[in-house]
Write a protein that holds these residues in place. Structure first.
Motif, short mmCIF file in Angstrom:
data_model
loop_
_atom_site.label_atom_id
_atom_site.label_comp_id
_atom_site.label_asym_id
_atom_site.label_seq_id
_atom_site.Cartn_x
_atom_site.Cartn_y
_atom_site.Cartn_z
N ASN A 182 25.29 -27.27 7.54
CA ASN A 182 25.69 -27.89 6.28
C ASN A 182 25.96 -29.38 6.45
O ASN A 182 25.64 -30.18 5.58
N LEU A 184 22.62 -30.97 6.74
CA LEU A 184 21.99 -30.95 5.43
C LEU A 184 22.51 -32.09 4.56
O LEU A 184 21.73 -32.76 3.88
N ALA A 185 23.81 -32.30 4.60
CA ALA A 185 24.39 -33.40 3.83
C ALA A 185 23.84 -34.74 4.29
O ALA A 185 23.49 -35.61 3.48
N ALA A 212 20.96 -35.20 5.82
CA ALA A 212 19.54 -35.24 5.45
C ALA A 212 19.37 -35.56 3.98
O ALA A 212 18.44 -36.28 3.60
N GLN A 213 20.26 -35.05 3.14
CA GLN A 213 20.17 -35.35 1.72
C GLN A 213 20.45 -36.83 1.45
O GLN A 213 19.79 -37.44 0.60
N VAL A 214 21.39 -37.40 2.17
CA VAL A 214 21.67 -38.83 2.02
C VAL A 214 20.46 -39.66 2.46
O VAL A 214 20.04 -40.59 1.76
N SER A 247 17.37 -38.66 2.61
CA SER A 247 16.29 -38.41 1.66
C SER A 247 16.47 -39.25 0.40
O SER A 247 15.50 -39.82 -0.11
N ALA A 248 17.70 -39.34 -0.09
CA ALA A 248 17.96 -40.16 -1.28
C ALA A 248 17.67 -41.63 -0.99
O ALA A 248 17.12 -42.34 -1.82
N GLU A 258 13.93 -42.21 -0.92
CA GLU A 258 13.34 -42.23 -2.26
C GLU A 258 13.55 -43.58 -2.93
O GLU A 258 12.75 -43.99 -3.77
#
Length: 192
Positions: free
Chosen positions: A83, A86-87, A89-91, A93-94, A97
């Motif tokens: 988790n 994942l957090a 990776a989400q940062v 990824s954002a 983008e």
């Protein structure tokens, strides 16, 4: 006519006091029973709970149950680590983008602009800049490539930094070219 019993007040008073004593005795017995019963009930509940605790401890103390608990704890730890990743990776990824991307059609355009007498050895691409290092047969091929890149609408500044001739092979000219992408803010300015 009625008979009068002059002793009746004394007899009735005695009977009333007997009833009072009986009521008091009954209440006292009930109070004593309650005082004895509640601790006894609590003691029995406590003993049953202790027995239940002992049975649960013996169940948990079994080797296979301990192994299962350890695997569950390991999986919980792995899930918490995943988790966290994942957090992160989400940062990332954002953030990716938000960065302007260099599309494959841009690379195709750069490849189509290469003259016959020129070859690219290194191509470094960052979020705001493209650096090209290569070899050409003559300086005119480098100039032609620079001109062709300037014609692309997504490149802003195209500049040949260095052209050097190979002393051993006079037909080879090494060059370094820097190109800035249009409408891309440098990373430091984008974070302000």
């Amino acid at each position: 006519m009625r008979d009068f019993n002059f002793f009746s007040p004394y007899i009735e008073g005695h009977q009333k006091s007997k009833k009072k004593v009986q009521k008091t005795a009954i209440l006292a017995v009930l109070a004593v029973l309650a005082i004895v019963a509640f601790p006894a009930m609590n003691y029995m509940k406590m003993k049953s709970l202790q027995q239940e605790i002992l049975s649960l401890e013996s169940y948990v103390g079994k080797e296979d149950i301990r192994k299962q608990l350890n695997t569950v704890e390991d999986k919980k730890n792995k899930i918490s680590i995943i988790n966290k990743y994942l957090a992160i990776a989400q940062v990332v990824s954002a953030q990716l983008e938000q960065v302007d991307k260099i599309h494959s059609n841009m690379l195709v355009n750069m490849a189509d602009a290469i003259p016959q007498a020129l070859s690219i050895k290194t191509l470094n691409i960052t979020a705001s800049e493209v650096q090209i290092q290569g070899v050409a047969d003559d300086p005119d091929a480098v100039a032609q490539y620079e001109y062709n890149l300037k014609q692309l609408d997504w490149l802003d500044e195209v500049h040949v930094g260095v052209i050097s001739a190979d002393l051993e092979e006079k037909d080879n000219y090494y060059f370094t070219m820097n190109c800035k992408l249009k409408d891309v803010k440098p990373h430091d300015e984008a974070n302000k």
